[in-house]
Design a protein around this motif. Structure first.
Motif, PDB file in Angstrom:
ATOM      1  N   CYS A   1       0.739  -1.169   0.127  1.00 54.36           N
ATOM      2  CA  CYS A   1       0.000   0.286   0.022  1.00 54.36           C
ATOM      3  C   CYS A   1       0.930   1.183   0.094  1.00 54.36           C
ATOM      4  O   CYS A   1       1.784   1.379   0.732  1.00 54.36           O
ATOM      5  N   SER A   2       0.411   2.107  -0.826  1.00 52.41           N
ATOM      6  CA  SER A   2       1.470   3.481  -1.118  1.00 52.41           C
ATOM      7  C   SER A   2       1.340   4.465   0.193  1.00 52.41           C
ATOM      8  O   SER A   2       2.055   5.305   0.285  1.00 52.41           O
ATOM      9  N   ARG A   3       0.299   3.959   1.018  1.00 52.71           N
ATOM     10  CA  ARG A   3       0.122   4.832   2.163  1.00 52.71           C
ATOM     11  C   ARG A   3       0.559   4.445   3.515  1.00 52.71           C
ATOM     12  O   ARG A   3       1.197   5.084   4.176  1.00 52.71           O
TER      13      ARG A   3
ATOM     14  N   PHE B   1      -7.663   0.990  -6.399  1.00 53.59           N
ATOM     15  CA  PHE B   1      -6.913   1.803  -7.392  1.00 53.59           C
ATOM     16  C   PHE B   1      -8.386   2.825  -7.236  1.00 53.59           C
ATOM     17  O   PHE B   1      -9.010   2.690  -7.881  1.00 53.59           O
TER      18      PHE B   1
ATOM     19  N   SER C   1      -6.772   7.897  -9.195  1.00 54.00           N
ATOM     20  CA  SER C   1      -5.369   7.769  -8.607  1.00 54.00           C
ATOM     21  C   SER C   1      -4.672   6.626  -9.426  1.00 54.00           C
ATOM     22  O   SER C   1      -5.555   5.879  -9.709  1.00 54.00           O
ATOM     23  N   GLU C   2      -3.577   6.567  -9.546  1.00 54.46           N
ATOM     24  CA  GLU C   2      -2.763   5.528 -10.119  1.00 54.46           C
ATOM     25  C   GLU C   2      -1.889   4.843  -9.088  1.00 54.46           C
ATOM     26  O   GLU C   2      -1.193   3.870  -9.499  1.00 54.46           O
ATOM     27  N   ARG C   3      -1.940   5.312  -7.921  1.00 55.58           N
ATOM     28  CA  ARG C   3      -1.438   4.416  -6.985  1.00 55.58           C
ATOM     29  C   ARG C   3      -2.058   3.398  -6.242  1.00 55.58           C
ATOM     30  O   ARG C   3      -3.383   3.301  -6.367  1.00 55.58           O
TER      31      ARG C   3
ATOM     32  N   SER D   1      -7.853   2.894   1.238  1.00 52.50           N
ATOM     33  CA  SER D   1      -8.714   3.376  -0.078  1.00 52.50           C
ATOM     34  C   SER D   1     -10.073   3.960   0.464  1.00 52.50           C
ATOM     35  O   SER D   1     -10.696   4.741  -0.274  1.00 52.50           O
TER      36      SER D   1
ATOM     37  N   GLN E   1      -0.225  15.407 -10.713  1.00 52.63           N
ATOM     38  CA  GLN E   1      -0.061  14.338 -10.164  1.00 52.63           C
ATOM     39  C   GLN E   1      -0.187  14.286  -8.737  1.00 52.63           C
ATOM     40  O   GLN E   1      -0.241  13.050  -7.976  1.00 52.63           O
TER      41      GLN E   1
ATOM     42  N   HIS F   1      -2.967  14.080  -5.443  1.00 51.23           N
ATOM     43  CA  HIS F   1      -4.199  13.266  -5.167  1.00 51.23           C
ATOM     44  C   HIS F   1      -4.858  14.145  -4.011  1.00 51.23           C
ATOM     45  O   HIS F   1      -4.714  13.986  -2.871  1.00 51.23           O
TER      46      HIS F   1
END
Length: 276
Positions: free
Chosen positions: A25-27, A39, A43-45, A52, A233, A235
């Motif tokens: 997870c990017s977070r 996704f 967002s692309e992350r 989410s 870019q 979010h």
């Protein structure tokens, strides 16, 4: 010596320990499997299920909940018009002498629309489609009371029906009535209301500055501020670069056009420009 990593040493999903992870997870950095990857729209992350759902991640869901069940401007407009109609009918009946039978019938016809407007203001689901057909019903009833004016009444109802259809299709009004809204429609509404509004305002000031040059400096200032805020870019993404640039260009062109067009016109007709 083998370079293969045994399954027991490979990362596993934080939610499904028996499944190998396919990413993080990017977070929060938790390992996620294919079933847990999310996704969020815009967002692309990669995010896990828990992250989410957070407002700062799923900003469209947070935006939807912000307006969910909350009365919009259309509801207030319909409510105020309904109240005005109610007061107008009673004042009409109370003023002057005794109303005729025809006046009583017309008053009853108009009062029949009051429950629809009141229910719409209160957010009753049945009032949404009822609002669309109410102008037609009133026109047909008025045509029965005045057969010679039937076509006139029907034509008069068309603008109200057109506005009612726009209200019925409005995304913000659907949220007030707790109706489902597609992600695309919700994204379009967010883009219209929340995506770099100062850049959009710069464009409006620039267009207005072509007629009112005093607004041109505001267009330039808002355009510069809006341009610096553009971050595609981010979010949620911040866009409207084109509108910010258009606001700056129009803000510069507005006074120039006035100097090239208005001053020669004043000089020609009023002699306001002094010549050496």
């Amino acid at each position: 010596m083998s370079l293969e990593v045994p399954p027991s040493a490979q990362p596993h999903c934080a939610v499904h320990p028996d499944v190998l992870a396919g990413g993080t997870c990017s977070r929060c950095g938790a390992f996620v499997c294919a079933d847990c990857v999310r996704f969020p729209l815009g967002s692309e992350r990669v995010f896990c299920v828990a992250c989410s759902k957070r407002p700062e991640v799923d900003y469209l869901e947070a935006f939807r909940l912000e307006h969910w069940g909350r009365r919009d401007s259309w509801a207030w407009t319909v409510g105020m018009l309904t109240l005005s109609l109610l007061l107008g009918v009673f004042l009409s009946l109370a003023s002057g002498g005794a109303p005729s039978r025809k006046e009583w019938l017309f008053s009853a016809l108009y009062l029949a629309s009051v429950p629809v407007g009141g229910a719409f203001f209160l957010g009753r689901p049945w009032a949404r489609p009822a609002l669309v057909v109410t102008p037609l019903v009133l026109a047909l009833g008025a045509g029965v009371l005045e057969p010679a004016q039937r076509i006139h009444h029907l034509l008069s109802a068309l603008p109200f029906m057109f506005v009612a259809v726009l209200i019925h299709r409005d995304v913000r009004n659907r949220l007030f009535f707790r109706q489902p809204v597609t992600p695309g429609a919700l994204a379009a509404m967010w883009n219209r209301l929340r995506n770099n509004p100062i850049a959009r305002q710069a464009f409006h000031f620039g267009l207005s500055g072509l007629l009112m040059p005093l607004l041109s400096p505001l267009a330039v200032v808002c355009g510069v501020v809006g341009l610096f805020r553009v971050k595609p870019q981010a979010h949620p993404p911040i866009g409207r670069r084109g509108q910010a640039l258009a606001g700056i260009v129009l803000g510069v062109l507005g006074p120039l056009l006035w100097m090239l067009v208005l001053l020669p016109y004043l000089d020609q007709h009023f002699g306001l420009v002094r010549k050496d």
